[in-house]
Motif scaffolding. Structure first.
Motif, PDB file in Angstrom:
ATOM      1  N   ASN A 198       0.842  -1.173   0.120  1.00 17.57           N
ATOM      2  CA  ASN A 198       0.059   0.088  -0.048  1.00 17.57           C
ATOM      3  C   ASN A 198       0.997   1.371  -0.121  1.00 17.57           C
ATOM      4  OD1 ASN A 198      -2.922  -0.942   0.205  1.00 17.57           O
ATOM      5  ND2 ASN A 198      -1.902  -2.000   2.036  1.00 17.57           N
ATOM      6  N   LEU A 199       0.830   2.011  -1.164  1.00 21.86           N
ATOM      7  CA  LEU A 199       1.807   2.961  -1.435  1.00 21.86           C
ATOM      8  C   LEU A 199       1.328   4.099  -1.825  1.00 21.86           C
ATOM      9  CD1 LEU A 199       5.058   3.589  -1.578  1.00 21.86           C
ATOM     10  CD2 LEU A 199       4.878   2.632  -3.914  1.00 21.86           C
ATOM     11  N   GLU A 200       1.614   5.336  -1.856  1.00 24.48           N
ATOM     12  CA  GLU A 200       1.288   6.505  -2.227  1.00 24.48           C
ATOM     13  C   GLU A 200       2.240   7.551  -2.765  1.00 24.48           C
ATOM     14  OE1 GLU A 200      -2.202   8.630  -0.952  1.00 24.48           O
ATOM     15  OE2 GLU A 200      -3.153   6.833  -0.264  1.00 24.48           O
ATOM     16  N   VAL A 201       2.441   7.714  -3.943  1.00 24.68           N
ATOM     17  CA  VAL A 201       3.646   8.533  -4.497  1.00 24.68           C
ATOM     18  C   VAL A 201       2.850   9.775  -4.891  1.00 24.68           C
ATOM     19  CG1 VAL A 201       5.419   8.826  -6.524  1.00 24.68           C
ATOM     20  CG2 VAL A 201       4.769   6.358  -5.433  1.00 24.68           C
ATOM     21  N   GLN A 202       3.640  10.971  -4.550  1.00 18.85           N
ATOM     22  CA  GLN A 202       3.272  12.212  -4.571  1.00 18.85           C
ATOM     23  C   GLN A 202       3.890  13.014  -5.657  1.00 18.85           C
ATOM     24  OE1 GLN A 202       0.787  13.223  -2.310  1.00 18.85           O
ATOM     25  NE2 GLN A 202       1.350  10.990  -1.500  1.00 18.85           N
ATOM     26  N   PRO A 203       3.048  13.508  -6.524  1.00 19.00           N
ATOM     27  CA  PRO A 203       3.557  14.331  -7.838  1.00 19.00           C
ATOM     28  C   PRO A 203       4.454  15.150  -7.588  1.00 19.00           C
ATOM     29  CG  PRO A 203       1.282  15.343  -7.170  1.00 19.00           C
ATOM     30  CD  PRO A 203       1.610  14.115  -6.152  1.00 19.00           C
ATOM     31  N   ASN A 204       5.409  15.490  -8.507  1.00 22.03           N
ATOM     32  CA  ASN A 204       6.738  16.411  -8.346  1.00 22.03           C
ATOM     33  C   ASN A 204       7.559  16.124  -7.284  1.00 22.03           C
ATOM     34  OD1 ASN A 204       4.144  18.099  -9.789  1.00 22.03           O
ATOM     35  ND2 ASN A 204       6.128  18.289 -10.948  1.00 22.03           N
ATOM     36  N   LYS A 205       7.634  14.830  -6.893  1.00 21.88           N
ATOM     37  CA  LYS A 205       8.511  14.624  -5.784  1.00 21.88           C
ATOM     38  C   LYS A 205       9.241  13.253  -6.476  1.00 21.88           C
ATOM     39  CE  LYS A 205       6.462  16.618  -2.091  1.00 21.88           C
ATOM     40  NZ  LYS A 205       7.119  17.921  -1.989  1.00 21.88           N
ATOM     41  N   ILE A 206      10.499  13.256  -5.606  1.00 25.01           N
ATOM     42  CA  ILE A 206      11.360  12.086  -5.692  1.00 25.01           C
ATOM     43  C   ILE A 206      11.100  10.922  -5.136  1.00 25.01           C
ATOM     44  CG2 ILE A 206      13.764  11.090  -6.424  1.00 25.01           C
ATOM     45  CD1 ILE A 206      14.463  14.037  -7.372  1.00 25.01           C
ATOM     46  N   ASN A 209       9.233  19.254 -13.131  1.00 26.53           N
ATOM     47  CA  ASN A 209       7.976  18.714 -14.276  1.00 26.53           C
ATOM     48  C   ASN A 209       7.656  17.392 -14.132  1.00 26.53           C
ATOM     49  OD1 ASN A 209       7.796  21.461 -15.575  1.00 26.53           O
ATOM     50  ND2 ASN A 209      10.115  20.998 -16.060  1.00 26.53           N
ATOM     51  N   TYR A 210       8.276  16.652 -13.452  1.00 22.77           N
ATOM     52  CA  TYR A 210       7.906  15.189 -13.589  1.00 22.77           C
ATOM     53  C   TYR A 210       7.957  14.665 -12.134  1.00 22.77           C
ATOM     54  CZ  TYR A 210       9.583  16.114 -18.306  1.00 22.77           C
ATOM     55  OH  TYR A 210       9.623  16.412 -19.530  1.00 22.77           O
ATOM     56  N   THR A 211       7.124  13.562 -11.853  1.00 23.17           N
ATOM     57  CA  THR A 211       7.286  12.520 -10.797  1.00 23.17           C
ATOM     58  C   THR A 211       8.236  11.589 -10.868  1.00 23.17           C
ATOM     59  OG1 THR A 211       5.102  13.023 -10.187  1.00 23.17           O
ATOM     60  CG2 THR A 211       5.989  11.329  -9.072  1.00 23.17           C
ATOM     61  N   ILE A 212       9.316  11.371 -10.096  1.00 27.65           N
ATOM     62  CA  ILE A 212      10.307  10.548 -10.136  1.00 27.65           C
ATOM     63  C   ILE A 212      10.188   9.423  -9.156  1.00 27.65           C
ATOM     64  CG2 ILE A 212      12.859  10.029 -10.491  1.00 27.65           C
ATOM     65  CD1 ILE A 212      13.046  12.880 -11.416  1.00 27.65           C
ATOM     66  N   VAL A 213      10.219   8.045  -9.634  1.00 24.15           N
ATOM     67  CA  VAL A 213      10.323   6.776  -8.739  1.00 24.15           C
ATOM     68  C   VAL A 213      11.854   6.408  -8.967  1.00 24.15           C
ATOM     69  CG1 VAL A 213       9.417   4.888  -7.694  1.00 24.15           C
ATOM     70  CG2 VAL A 213       8.089   6.738  -8.585  1.00 24.15           C
ATOM     71  N   ILE A 214      12.452   6.316  -8.010  1.00 24.73           N
ATOM     72  CA  ILE A 214      14.021   5.601  -8.452  1.00 24.73           C
ATOM     73  C   ILE A 214      14.153   4.615  -7.507  1.00 24.73           C
ATOM     74  CG2 ILE A 214      14.811   7.272  -6.775  1.00 24.73           C
ATOM     75  CD1 ILE A 214      17.559   6.970  -8.325  1.00 24.73           C
ATOM     76  N   VAL A 215      14.861   3.391  -7.971  1.00 28.58           N
ATOM     77  CA  VAL A 215      15.166   2.108  -7.094  1.00 28.58           C
ATOM     78  C   VAL A 215      16.654   2.460  -7.121  1.00 28.58           C
ATOM     79  CG1 VAL A 215      15.548  -0.132  -7.399  1.00 28.58           C
ATOM     80  CG2 VAL A 215      13.130   0.501  -7.722  1.00 28.58           C
ATOM     81  N   THR A 216      17.250   2.278  -5.927  1.00 26.03           N
ATOM     82  CA  THR A 216      18.515   2.383  -5.934  1.00 26.03           C
ATOM     83  C   THR A 216      19.262   1.523  -4.681  1.00 26.03           C
ATOM     84  OG1 THR A 216      20.535   3.682  -5.488  1.00 26.03           O
ATOM     85  CG2 THR A 216      18.449   4.481  -4.335  1.00 26.03           C
ATOM     86  N   ASP A 256      12.678  12.730  -1.927  1.00 30.14           N
ATOM     87  CA  ASP A 256      11.842  13.428  -0.877  1.00 30.14           C
ATOM     88  C   ASP A 256      11.174  12.520   0.147  1.00 30.14           C
ATOM     89  OD1 ASP A 256      12.092  16.262  -2.056  1.00 30.14           O
ATOM     90  OD2 ASP A 256      11.224  15.018  -3.862  1.00 30.14           O
ATOM     91  N   GLU A 257      10.859  11.232  -0.487  1.00 30.21           N
ATOM     92  CA  GLU A 257      10.310  10.084   0.083  1.00 30.21           C
ATOM     93  C   GLU A 257      10.924   8.884  -0.067  1.00 30.21           C
ATOM     94  OE1 GLU A 257       5.915  10.935   1.565  1.00 30.21           O
ATOM     95  OE2 GLU A 257       5.883  10.968  -0.447  1.00 30.21           O
ATOM     96  N   THR A 258      11.048   8.069   1.091  1.00 30.93           N
ATOM     97  CA  THR A 258      11.593   6.817   0.985  1.00 30.93           C
ATOM     98  C   THR A 258      10.798   5.598   1.276  1.00 30.93           C
ATOM     99  OG1 THR A 258      13.894   7.757   1.033  1.00 30.93           O
ATOM    100  CG2 THR A 258      13.819   5.473   1.753  1.00 30.93           C
ATOM    101  N   GLY A 259      10.779   4.489   0.544  1.00 28.60           N
ATOM    102  CA  GLY A 259      10.273   3.302   0.920  1.00 28.60           C
ATOM    103  C   GLY A 259      11.328   2.365   1.193  1.00 28.60           C
ATOM    104  N   PHE A 260      11.262   1.495   2.431  1.00 30.36           N
ATOM    105  CA  PHE A 260      12.127   0.410   2.648  1.00 30.36           C
ATOM    106  C   PHE A 260      11.458  -0.913   2.211  1.00 30.36           C
ATOM    107  CE2 PHE A 260      13.852  -2.676   5.930  1.00 30.36           C
ATOM    108  CZ  PHE A 260      14.883  -2.900   5.143  1.00 30.36           C
ATOM    109  N   MET A 261      12.078  -1.360   1.443  1.00 30.80           N
ATOM    110  CA  MET A 261      11.262  -2.964   1.073  1.00 30.80           C
ATOM    111  C   MET A 261      12.221  -4.077   1.536  1.00 30.80           C
ATOM    112  SD  MET A 261       9.677  -2.131  -2.564  1.00 30.80           S
ATOM    113  CE  MET A 261       8.763  -3.791  -2.445  1.00 30.80           C
TER     114      MET A 261
END
Lengths: 249, 223
Positions: free
Chosen positions: A23-31, A194-201, A212-217
């Protein structure tokens, strides 16, 4: 208003459950960064957002994925439209074996745009990834002759003409040296206007620096999700703390 | 997984404990100098001051090195930032002990003003607070840290009492002003030492819980 929402998302590769009740919510214009040890499901989750997992045999999905109010896994979802909206950048830069210009213009030509319009869009796209000044006199150089960092920038530029809203980045800097990494990170900061970015690192410092926000899996679960600052200073869950302080992983 | 980093953090904590031991010793000797009317003891306090100053620099260097090389996060980051702040508190405690010795030296140039009762009591509470504040840091003991915070009011109360008493001396006999002022300044020095101990406890609570309780911020949330 969240741009990506997952509700009770489960994903199976055959009998193996790769994602559990996400259950995840990604915010616009955030990384938003997804971190976790190898095999925790972070790349799988990323590929859920543009249905790249559809290409793998035996994949089964339960739950909901909503992007900009549309159900991504609805049978009537237009995949081409979805992938225009949700662009992806991979670990190793993968430009086409064509010139710099052709790489960006490729999709535009298929859509039959005028030559003048194509020139404009190529310039605008290369400017967006800060490649224009370096490459404006080398537009007909083969893309594969560029440095890896420039190739990665070009791959991001190549997404621009289709006007995506979301950029998915799967370890976009793992093939790059530290200086090139820093430049791509700077670019990400600039792009988020201008974009919403989701990065896996894999690189926790990178997640801390850019997101801006981090999810730990861990083992297919989203253990903790929150503001990056909070995750790296006062994580709420013991498993997050143990991972980010290097006590396991 | 055991980490080499844990050894380095242990070294950092050991340095803090050693430094706190010196600060406590400086306070104890400075007050003994006043009670026993022994000016020679101040030399010992000055000698320890040099050592605590060197440790101040050493601990800061170690913290900066750990931040730069280990890129700590979460509990490790909170430990190192707390250690940096505690380091400064301990160094300032050393400065306060030196001030007590200096004020004592001036006081001892004159005949005794009065038998000292509250000042040694106040100093003893402050010294216990210092000891417990460092123990709470090392043992990550939030309850102990909070108990130190509660004791600060007692120290402040004794300071006010000393001040009031000395004021009556000064009003009734102006020739006592010089000596009374020395004792007021010493009470103030001890009170500052107790404040530094409470600061250490606030840093400890932040380290343990990740919650900032400075400046009574917890109470302001309740409003």
């Amino acid at each position: 208003m969240s741009i990506i929402i997952t509700k009770d998302l489960n994903l199976y590769y055959g009998n193996f459950q790769a994602l559990r009740e996400i259950n995840l919510e990604v915010q616009p214009n955030k990384i938003t960064a997804l971190i976790g040890p190898s095999g925790c499901g972070k790349s799988t989750l990323l590929r859920v957002f543009n249905r790249m997992n559809d290409l793998i045999e035996g994949v089964r999905i339960e739950g909901k994925v909503i992007i900009e109010d549309e159900d991504v896994y609805h049978p009537k979802t237009d995949l081409i439209k979805l992938r225009k909206k949700v662009g992806m950048v991979f670990q190793r830069p993968n430009p086409f074996p064509l010139s710099v210009f052709e790489n960006v213009a490729f999709g535009l030509k298929i859509h039959g745009l005028s030559r003048e319009r194509i020139n404009e869009v190529v310039e605008e796209s290369l400017k967006r990834v800060m490649l224009w000044d370096d490459l404006k006199d080398k537009l007909h150089t083969p893309a594969l002759k560029l440095s890896l960092e420039q190739q990665q920038r070009l791959c991001i530029a190549r997404l621009m003409p289709v006007k995506p809203d979301i950029l998915l980045m799967d370890e976009p800097c793992s093939a790059l040296d530290p200086i090139a990494t820093q430049r791509i990170e700077e670019l990400m900061h600039w792009l988020k206007q201008n974009y919403t970015i989701v990065i896996v690192t894999h690189n926790m410092q990178q997640a801390a620096r850019v997101s801006d926000e981090t999810g730990f899996m861990l083992l297919g679960e989203l253990v903790e999700f929150g503001m990056t600052e909070q995750i790296f200073t006062t994580p709420a869950k013991r498993r997050t703390e143990e991972y980010i302080t290097g006590r396991f992983g | 997984m055991t980490r080499f980093f844990d050894e380095e953090l242990k070294e950092l904590k050991e340095k803090i404990v050693y430094m706190a031991g010196i600060a406590e010793k400086m306070i104890e000797i400075a007050i003994r100098g006043l009670i026993e009317r022994n000016k020679d003891l101040s030399k010992e306090v000055f000698k320890y001051e040099k050592e605590i100053n060197m440790l101040h620099i050493e601990v800061d260097d170690l913290c900066i090195k750990l931040i730069a090389l280990r890129q700590p996060t979460a509990v490790d980051l909170r430990l190192i930032t707390a250690a940096m702040k505690i380091n400064s508190e301990l160094e300032r405690m050393g400065d306060q002990a030196v001030n007590i010795s200096e004020n004592t030296a001036i006081y001892l140039d004159h005949p005794e003003l009065k038998p000292l009762i509250d000042t040694p009591r106040m100093a003893e509470i402050a010294r216990e607070m210092v000891k417990d504040s460092i123990n709470s840091f090392i043992e990550k003991d939030e309850a102990l840290a909070r108990s130190v915070l509660n004791r600060d009011d007692e120290v402040d109360g004794l300071r006010d009492q000393i001040f009031r008493e000395l004021l009556t001396y000064m009003i009734s006999d102006p020739t006592t002003i010089h000596r009374a002022l020395c004792l007021i300044l010493i009470a103030r020095n001890i009170e500052r030492i107790a404040d530094h101990a409470t600061n250490i406890c606030e840093d400890t609570i932040f380290m343990v819980l990740g919650k900032d309780i400075r400046h009574h911020i917890e109470e302001s949330w309740k409003i």
